[in-house]
Design a protein around this motif. Structure first.
Motif, PDB file in Angstrom:
ATOM      1  N   GLN A 130      23.687  -4.956 -11.781  1.00 20.02           N
ATOM      2  CA  GLN A 130      22.872  -3.996 -11.030  1.00 20.02           C
ATOM      3  C   GLN A 130      22.376  -2.874 -11.938  1.00 20.02           C
ATOM      4  O   GLN A 130      23.144  -2.315 -12.728  1.00 20.02           O
ATOM      5  N   ARG A 152      27.331 -10.930 -11.801  1.00 22.97           N
ATOM      6  CA  ARG A 152      27.270 -10.573 -10.377  1.00 22.97           C
ATOM      7  C   ARG A 152      28.611 -10.709  -9.659  1.00 22.97           C
ATOM      8  O   ARG A 152      28.740 -10.318  -8.504  1.00 22.97           O
ATOM      9  N   ASP A 167      29.283  -5.771  -9.176  1.00 22.45           N
ATOM     10  CA  ASP A 167      28.176  -6.492  -9.798  1.00 22.45           C
ATOM     11  C   ASP A 167      27.674  -5.654 -10.969  1.00 22.45           C
ATOM     12  O   ASP A 167      27.003  -4.639 -10.776  1.00 22.45           O
TER      13      ASP A 167
END
Length: 108
Positions: free
Chosen positions: A57, A41, A54
């Protein structure tokens, strides 16, 4: 006897896969975690400072091919010059293991 051999083969393969996963996790910790964080992240001091994306995701994971990820690890990032190339520091197998590890970071 066939069942015993199949069981032994399964256990051997599972042990090898677990060792590979552990080696990739160790590589991640040694080479990637300080910027990308333990979970991808990038909620680290450097990750925030450099506005690192990040990579956990789902959208990022879907947008990147394994080859895209492999290239950034090997050649460094064109977007963020702080990410240096690892092609001379890691073997192709280690880079592949990091690609696989990065895929495990995907959030739902």
């Amino acid at each position: 006897m066939k069942i015993r051999s199949a069981l032994l083969l399964s256990l051997t393969l599972a042990t090898a896969a677990q060792a590979a996963d552990e080696a990739a996790a160790e590589l991640w910790t040694a080479k990637c975690k300080s910027c990308h964080g333990p979970d991808g992240r990038a909620q680290t001091q450097m990750g925030k400072k450099e506005s690192i994306v990040d990579i956990s995701q789902a959208a990022w994971q879907q947008a990147q091919t394994d080859e895209d990820i492999r290239e950034v690890i090997a050649e460094g990032s064109h977007r963020n010059k702080k990410m240096k190339a690892y092609k001379d520091k890691l073997t192709p197998q280690q880079i592949d293991s990091l690609v696989a590890y990065i895929r495990t970071l995907k959030k739902g």
